[in-house]
Design a protein around this motif. Structure first.
Motif, PDB file in Angstrom:
ATOM      1  N   TRP A 302       0.819  -1.220   0.000  1.00  0.00           N
ATOM      2  CA  TRP A 302       0.000   0.000   0.000  1.00  0.00           C
ATOM      3  C   TRP A 302       0.853   1.271   0.000  1.00  0.00           C
ATOM      4  N   GLY A 309      -3.067   3.365  -2.861  1.00  0.00           N
ATOM      5  CA  GLY A 309      -3.262   2.202  -3.710  1.00  0.00           C
ATOM      6  C   GLY A 309      -2.294   1.071  -3.432  1.00  0.00           C
ATOM      7  N   GLN A 330      -7.030  -3.532  -5.489  1.00  0.00           N
ATOM      8  CA  GLN A 330      -7.790  -2.645  -4.607  1.00  0.00           C
ATOM      9  C   GLN A 330      -9.098  -3.321  -4.193  1.00  0.00           C
ATOM     10  N   ILE A 356      -9.731   2.481   1.325  1.00  0.00           N
ATOM     11  CA  ILE A 356      -9.594   1.804   0.029  1.00  0.00           C
ATOM     12  C   ILE A 356     -10.720   2.205  -0.904  1.00  0.00           C
TER      13      ILE A 356
END
Length: 420
Positions: A302, A309, A330, A356
């Motif tokens: 991440w 992302g 994702q 997210i």
């Protein structure tokens, strides 16, 4: 449908308790279903470009066909017009178009005279079985026969009882087994095994899912701080240099894939829920390993360059290899966050679930042309380095549906119970 005990642990202020959020999820799911409808071809389904038209030179694709059949079969049970005919079309294509009438099994594309050595892949057969399972639950014409044949092939040719995993690939006549054991195809097999177990009330398939998870995760990944190694040979020797010259391979890239860490995480939670629902007990390590996998995936993948992302791949030291951000990574990360939130009620997972979705909403949902942008580069610009166009419906659509359903049973049976 209400979640059993875990739903009681979800905080009152959670998005998973918000009627507005549920409406938003439904709306996004409907947009995805509508966007993918033009992918129908004479035989099955083909890939779409960024505008939602069939890609130039598009050919029917068996994996896409199986995934679309799975999705539209489930959507048809939710009372959505246009979905039943597409599911029926997919079942017919899998029975008649991609099927090998001589040796049994399925090819990725309809064989032609120029195909000298088409191989039969576990990855594809996993999705054929999943499609047939979901279509059977939805009472799609021909689906039960497809499931019977596909299961016989999948179990008889690919399942290794001694190893407790699925073999990877064979030549068209089932000779020349590939010297490879892959985490990716076996991960998807866990999902399919659970779907079959629920569709047919066949607990042996749930036990097979547990055996796969035990080998790849509880034995191998746990010993590697939950960094999931993907590539092994038939003797279970790790292959660190596998596909070193193909870093952007769509299914078997070199290195480790953090998106798979988190995908395994929510599959383990769904397996735990399935075992608790049907057997009354489940191994404690399923929850422990799911938490470890999520944390490892977020740590490894991440926002490695500060732009948000989950990236595509890292090496064994967790240094980035391909920093592009596929949409499916994702989708699987937020699905894992939702599953952990339902299972534990911990606010950490609420935070990740929102974070997210915020990233997807601002960077991947294409409100001008439709669908989701399939891939971003490291600076969050649209890219086609790994995935061109907008072929995939399966990952994104399931991400919009998962928060609306309990962890168990599997999608098709859960929706059937809800609709009934």
């Amino acid at each position: 449908m209400t979640e059993p005990l875990p739903s009681l642990m979800v905080p009152t202020a959670s998005w998973l308790r918000s009627t507005t959020h549920y409406r938003w999820l439904d709306h996004q799911g409907l947009r995805l279903l509508d966007f993918a409808k033009p992918s129908r071809m004479k035989l099955g389904f083909g890939p779409l470009d960024d505008d939602g038209d069939l890609s130039e030179g598009a050919q029917p694709d068996a994996t896409l066909t199986a995934r679309h059949t799975h999705v539209y079969a489930i959507a048809s049970m939710r009372g959505l017009p246009g979905c039943l005919p597409l599911a029926e079309h997919g079942v017919t294509a899998l029975r008649e178009g991609f099927h090998d009438a001589r040796h049994g099994g399925w090819f990725e594309a309809k064989p032609s005279s120029s195909d000298t050595s088409p191989r039969k892949q576990n990855y594809l057969h996993t999705f054929v079985v999943l499609a047939a399972s979901s279509a059977t639950v939805a009472n799609i014409r021909g689906a039960a026969d497809l499931l019977t044949e596909a299961l016989a092939i999948w179990e008889g040719r690919f399942w290794s009882e001694d190893e407790g995993v699925f073999r990877e690939s064979f030549a068209a006549d089932w000779t020349d087994e590939e010297n490879y054991r892959g985490a990716n195809s076996n991960m998807h097999a866990v999902e399919t095994c659970m779907a079959v177990a629920d569709a047919l009330d066949a607990p042996e398939w749930r036990n097979r899912a547990l055996r796969i998870a035990e080998r790849f995760i509880h034995q191998l990944a746990r010993a590697n701080a939950y960094a999931v190694r993907e590539h092994f040979d038939c003797e279970w020797t790790y292959l660190p240099d596998f596909n070193r010259d193909r870093p952007t391979d769509e299914l078997r890239p070199c290195g480790l894939t953090p998106g798979h860490f988190v995908e395994w995480a929510h599959l383990l939670l769904k397996l735990e829920a399935a075992l608790l629902r049907t057997e009354g007990h489940a191994p404690n390590w399923l929850l422990e390993d799911a938490i470890g996998l999520f944390e490892a995936g977020i740590h490894a993948g991440w926002s490695r360059n500060g732009t948000g992302g989950l990236l595509y791949t890292v090496d064994d030291t967790l240094a980035p290899i391909v920093e592009n951000k596929p949409h499916w990574c994702q989708a699987e990360a937020l699905t894992a966050a939702a599953a952990l939130l339902k299972r534990t009620g911990h606010t950490r997972y609420e935070t990740w679930y929102r974070r997210i979705w915020d990233f997807i909403d601002l960077h991947m949902i294409d409100r001008r042309r439709g669908g989701w942008i399939q891939e971003l580069d490291a600076a969050n610009r649209s890219s086609a380095r790994v995935y061109a166009g907008k072929a995939d419906l399966y990952h994104a659509w399931q991400a919009t549906l998962t928060p609306l359903l309990p962890l168990s049973p599997a999608f098709a049976v859960a929706v059937a119970k809800q609709s009934g």
